[in-house]
Design an enzyme around this catalytic site. Structure first.
Site, mmCIF file in Angstrom:
data_model
loop_
_atom_site.group_PDB
_atom_site.id
_atom_site.type_symbol
_atom_site.label_atom_id
_atom_site.label_comp_id
_atom_site.label_asym_id
_atom_site.label_seq_id
_atom_site.Cartn_x
_atom_site.Cartn_y
_atom_site.Cartn_z
ATOM 1 N N SER A 9 38.961 93.941 132.872
ATOM 2 C CA SER A 9 38.940 94.269 131.389
ATOM 3 C C SER A 9 40.140 93.322 130.943
ATOM 4 O O SER A 9 41.144 93.659 131.165
ATOM 5 C CB SER A 9 39.165 95.797 130.926
ATOM 6 O OG SER A 9 39.754 95.682 129.477
ATOM 7 N N ASP A 36 37.224 94.127 125.292
ATOM 8 C CA ASP A 36 37.271 95.399 124.560
ATOM 9 C C ASP A 36 37.627 94.862 123.148
ATOM 10 O O ASP A 36 38.646 94.449 122.833
ATOM 11 C CB ASP A 36 38.430 96.351 124.914
ATOM 12 C CG ASP A 36 38.153 96.951 126.349
ATOM 13 O OD1 ASP A 36 36.937 97.662 126.276
ATOM 14 O OD2 ASP A 36 38.791 96.774 127.420
ATOM 15 N N ASP A 176 34.238 103.088 132.766
ATOM 16 C CA ASP A 176 35.354 102.415 132.018
ATOM 17 C C ASP A 176 36.537 103.579 131.877
ATOM 18 O O ASP A 176 36.324 104.224 131.132
ATOM 19 C CB ASP A 176 34.922 101.602 130.788
ATOM 20 C CG ASP A 176 35.641 100.948 129.930
ATOM 21 O OD1 ASP A 176 36.872 100.491 130.579
ATOM 22 O OD2 ASP A 176 35.636 100.341 129.014
ATOM 23 N N GLY A 178 40.763 103.989 133.679
ATOM 24 C CA GLY A 178 41.753 104.528 134.866
ATOM 25 C C GLY A 178 40.902 104.353 135.988
ATOM 26 O O GLY A 178 41.216 105.087 137.108
ATOM 27 N N GLY A 198 41.240 97.413 134.230
ATOM 28 C CA GLY A 198 41.975 96.548 133.437
ATOM 29 C C GLY A 198 42.999 96.381 134.249
ATOM 30 O O GLY A 198 43.449 95.602 135.037
ATOM 31 N N SER A 199 44.157 97.473 134.022
ATOM 32 C CA SER A 199 45.330 97.475 134.696
ATOM 33 C C SER A 199 45.133 97.368 136.144
ATOM 34 O O SER A 199 46.086 96.640 136.716
ATOM 35 C CB SER A 199 46.190 98.696 134.201
ATOM 36 O OG SER A 199 45.367 99.659 134.213
HETATM 37 C C1 DX5 Z 1 39.849 101.475 126.849
HETATM 38 C C2 DX5 Z 1 38.863 100.161 127.279
HETATM 39 C C3 DX5 Z 1 39.082 100.002 128.701
HETATM 40 C C4 DX5 Z 1 40.380 99.651 129.237
HETATM 41 C C5 DX5 Z 1 40.468 100.022 130.663
HETATM 42 O O1 DX5 Z 1 39.417 101.751 125.557
HETATM 43 O O2 DX5 Z 1 37.660 100.509 126.906
HETATM 44 O O3 DX5 Z 1 38.220 98.964 128.935
HETATM 45 O O4 DX5 Z 1 40.652 98.104 129.200
HETATM 46 O O5 DX5 Z 1 41.529 99.866 131.173
HETATM 47 P P1 DX5 Z 1 42.079 100.612 132.697
HETATM 48 O O6 DX5 Z 1 41.254 100.128 133.397
HETATM 49 O O7 DX5 Z 1 43.530 99.936 132.462
HETATM 50 O O8 DX5 Z 1 42.164 102.055 132.098
HETATM 51 ZN ZN ZN Z 2 36.142 98.920 127.569
#
Ligand code: DX5
Ligand code: ZN
Length: 216
Positions: A9, A36, A176, A178, A198-199
């Site tokens: 992400s 996103d 999607d 965490g 994402g992270s």
């Molecule tokens: C949150 C987004 C996710 C987010 C996930 O609203 O839809 O796609 O980027 O990020 P992580 O993987 O860090 O939880």
């Molecule tokens: Zn997302």
């Protein structure tokens, strides 16, 4: 287990260097790029619009998975489709016109998906599944990266997998929020085939290794 698609992400990317960030993910073995889109109304955060998708489309051939967290998404389907989105997914809570919006996405030649937030029951997806190429379970409250995985998402994936197998076996299940190297196996075992992170990927010292580990 069936094929797994890893979708970093870009919410966790450096927005000032997006082209390099996309190439970095491509080189690391990403299958899709998850984008996103947030409007500051449906969620308390603002990201980017169709122009970003259009510019990303120029630097990669990877599948662009566009997750709309905007009110009344039907207003912007043509713009995101024209920008080069492959998948466009919409939050079922964001509109009364879910079916109409999914059809509008398909009419524009994109694959469509319905997304449920953590407080929305899986059962809500039943009536949309026949239309969907993808169904997405949010395992954090939409709006921000880096939040903690909500545990009952595993049970929601299991319930969704049963429903999907019964109603539309071609629909991909996505998760999607965490997702890390530590919990990816259990969401995959519960039915998730497309994994957004994402992270965990952008923050990794070795994104190629993180992506490979997520596919093990
Ligand atoms: C949150 C987004 C996710 C987010 C996930 O609203 O839809 O796609 O980027 O990020 P992580 O993987 O860090 O939880
Ligand atoms: Zn997302």
């Amino acid at each position: 287990m069936s094929k797994t698609f890893i979708a970093p992400s870009i919410l966790s990317a450096n927005f000032a260097d997006m082209g390099a960030e996309i190439r970095r993910m491509q080189d690391a073995g990403a299958d899709w790029i998850h984008c996103d889109v947030m409007d500051g109304i449906f969620v308390p955060n603002i990201t980017f619009g169709p122009k970003m998708i259009k510019d990303i489309r120029k630097v990669t051939d990877l599948v662009l998975d566009v997750h709309l967290m905007i009110t009344e998404p039907i207003r912007y389907i043509p713009q995101f489709a024209d920008a080069g989105a492959d998948y466009i997914t919409i939050q079922v809570e964001s509109t009364d016109k879910v079916e109409e919006t999914l059809l509008a996405i398909k009419e524009r030649g994109c694959k469509c998906g319905a997304v449920i937030s953590p407080d929305t029951p899986v059962e809500v997806l039943r009536k949309y599944l026949p239309l969907c190429d993808m169904a997405l379970v949010m395992s954090v409250h939409p709006g921000f990266g880096g939040q903690k995985f909500i545990e009952n998402s595993v049970a929601k994936l299991e319930e969704l997998k049963k429903l999907r197998d019964e109603i539309n076996p071609n629909c991909i299940i996505e998760i999607d929020g965490g997702i890390t190297e530590d919990n990816v196996q259990k969401v995959r075992a519960a039915g998730a085939e497309a994994i957004v992170a994402g992270s965990a990927i952008f923050g990794s010292k070795d994104p190629a290794k993180t992506i490979a580990n997520m596919k093990l």
